[in-house]
Write a protein that holds these residues in place. Structure first.
Motif, mmCIF file in Angstrom:
data_model
loop_
_atom_site.group_PDB
_atom_site.id
_atom_site.type_symbol
_atom_site.label_atom_id
_atom_site.label_comp_id
_atom_site.label_asym_id
_atom_site.label_seq_id
_atom_site.Cartn_x
_atom_site.Cartn_y
_atom_site.Cartn_z
ATOM 1 N N GLU A 72 0.831 5.963 -5.658
ATOM 2 C CA GLU A 72 -0.414 6.590 -6.072
ATOM 3 C C GLU A 72 -1.572 5.607 -5.931
ATOM 4 O OE1 GLU A 72 -0.796 9.757 -6.943
ATOM 5 O OE2 GLU A 72 1.337 10.080 -6.553
ATOM 6 N N ILE A 73 -2.747 6.134 -5.614
ATOM 7 C CA ILE A 73 -3.917 5.288 -5.391
ATOM 8 C C ILE A 73 -4.213 4.424 -6.611
ATOM 9 C CG2 ILE A 73 -6.440 5.355 -5.110
ATOM 10 C CD1 ILE A 73 -5.999 7.618 -3.093
ATOM 11 N N GLN B 238 -9.816 8.536 -0.706
ATOM 12 C CA GLN B 238 -8.586 9.085 -1.274
ATOM 13 C C GLN B 238 -7.450 9.064 -0.255
ATOM 14 O OE1 GLN B 238 -8.059 10.406 -4.791
ATOM 15 N NE2 GLN B 238 -9.538 8.712 -4.658
ATOM 16 N N SER B 239 -7.357 7.941 0.438
ATOM 17 C CA SER B 239 -6.321 7.775 1.455
ATOM 18 C C SER B 239 -6.014 6.291 1.613
ATOM 19 C CB SER B 239 -6.788 8.349 2.793
ATOM 20 O OG SER B 239 -5.888 7.993 3.830
ATOM 21 N N ILE B 240 -4.745 5.981 1.834
ATOM 22 C CA ILE B 240 -4.331 4.599 2.023
ATOM 23 C C ILE B 240 -4.616 4.121 3.449
ATOM 24 C CG2 ILE B 240 -2.266 3.125 2.114
ATOM 25 C CD1 ILE B 240 -1.167 4.804 -0.216
ATOM 26 N N THR C 165 -4.597 -0.021 -6.475
ATOM 27 C CA THR C 165 -5.910 -0.647 -6.509
ATOM 28 C C THR C 165 -5.900 -1.846 -7.457
ATOM 29 O OG1 THR C 165 -6.587 1.002 -8.142
ATOM 30 C CG2 THR C 165 -7.197 1.400 -5.854
ATOM 31 N N LEU D 69 -9.639 -1.711 -0.400
ATOM 32 C CA LEU D 69 -9.233 -0.943 -1.578
ATOM 33 C C LEU D 69 -10.346 -0.023 -2.055
ATOM 34 C CD1 LEU D 69 -7.264 -3.684 -3.544
ATOM 35 C CD2 LEU D 69 -6.340 -1.825 -2.145
ATOM 36 N N VAL E 272 -10.034 2.993 0.042
ATOM 37 C CA VAL E 272 -8.928 3.831 -0.424
ATOM 38 C C VAL E 272 -9.419 4.800 -1.491
ATOM 39 C CG1 VAL E 272 -6.785 3.800 -1.751
ATOM 40 C CG2 VAL E 272 -7.071 2.236 0.165
ATOM 41 N N LYS E 273 -10.228 4.282 -2.432
ATOM 42 C CA LYS E 273 -10.724 5.128 -3.513
ATOM 43 C C LYS E 273 -11.756 6.132 -3.017
ATOM 44 C CE LYS E 273 -11.424 1.392 -6.077
ATOM 45 N NZ LYS E 273 -11.796 0.502 -7.206
ATOM 46 N N LEU F 113 0.834 -1.203 0.000
ATOM 47 C CA LEU F 113 0.000 0.000 0.000
ATOM 48 C C LEU F 113 0.870 1.255 0.000
ATOM 49 C CD1 LEU F 113 -2.759 -1.134 2.528
ATOM 50 C CD2 LEU F 113 -2.983 -0.897 0.033
#
Length: 207
Positions: free
Chosen positions: A99-100, A177-179, A104, A170, A173-174, A96
């Protein structure tokens, strides 16, 4: 020796994997795939008949790459199967980074969009997601035999649960907008696995 340049087909597959993560299937056109690879439409149609074909092949490629990555990662060298299983989660957390769009899952992203509209793509994604669940089930079953052979839960169900946690993390995450949400979910998953493999108390140990 110099690394051979990727073929035009490979370039199209890489572009499809990138664009499905950043734009989605429906929003990506053949023209954009060609522009991203500096190839002509003639080159595209030399390899693929339709946009669906290139995305099906990209999903296939991603699934094969993921299978290779996880089956040959360092945690697989551990002798204790439980440590291999926990090492899988640790490895997931290590991945992880960046970039996002880069972290993913192509399969999860694609199937969320097309599962009702493109059965061919859905089937490719489902097959490779299933391959990953099978790998997890193998790890779980080996750990169960060694550590908690009498446990009443099934390795298959726990493997599905692990995949659901990974894909759900995941998605967070999207959406956020954060891991960090994925890291936290996977840490909770690791603790849950540790608890599942605690030996059951026996009559001799219960006071």
């Amino acid at each position: 020796m110099a690394t051979p340049a990727p073929s035009s087909r490979d370039r199209l597959l890489e572009a499809a994997m990138t664009l499905v993560r950043t734009k989605g299937y429906a929003a990506t056109t053949v023209d954009e795939l060609c522009a991203a690879t500096a190839l002509t439409k003639g080159a595209f149609f030399h390899h693929f008949k339709t946009k669906e074909d290139v995305f099906a092949a990209a999903a296939q490629r991603f699934g094969e790459q993921a299978d290779e990555l996880f089956r040959h990662a360092g945690y697989m060298d551990k002798t204790d199967p439980l440590q291999r299983l926990l090492g899988y989660v640790d490895f997931r957390i290590e991945l992880l980074q960046g970039e996002i769009a880069e972290i993913t899952c192509v399969l999860g992203t694609l199937v969320q969009e097309v599962h009702t509209t493109h059965p061919v793509l859905r089937e490719v994604c489902d097959r490779h997601i299933g391959v990953h669940v099978d790998m997890l089930t193998e790890l779980i079953a080996a750990a169960k035999r060694q550590h908690v052979p009498r446990a009443r839960w099934s390795a298959e169900a726990l493997g599905l649960y692990m995949q659901a946690v990974v894909q759900g993390s995941l998605l967070l995450v999207k959406s956020r907008q954060s891991i960090e949400p994925a890291v936290e979910c996977l840490r909770v998953l690791r603790r849950h696995l540790e608890l599942q493999f605690l030996p059951s108390p026996t009559k001799e140990t219960v006071k």
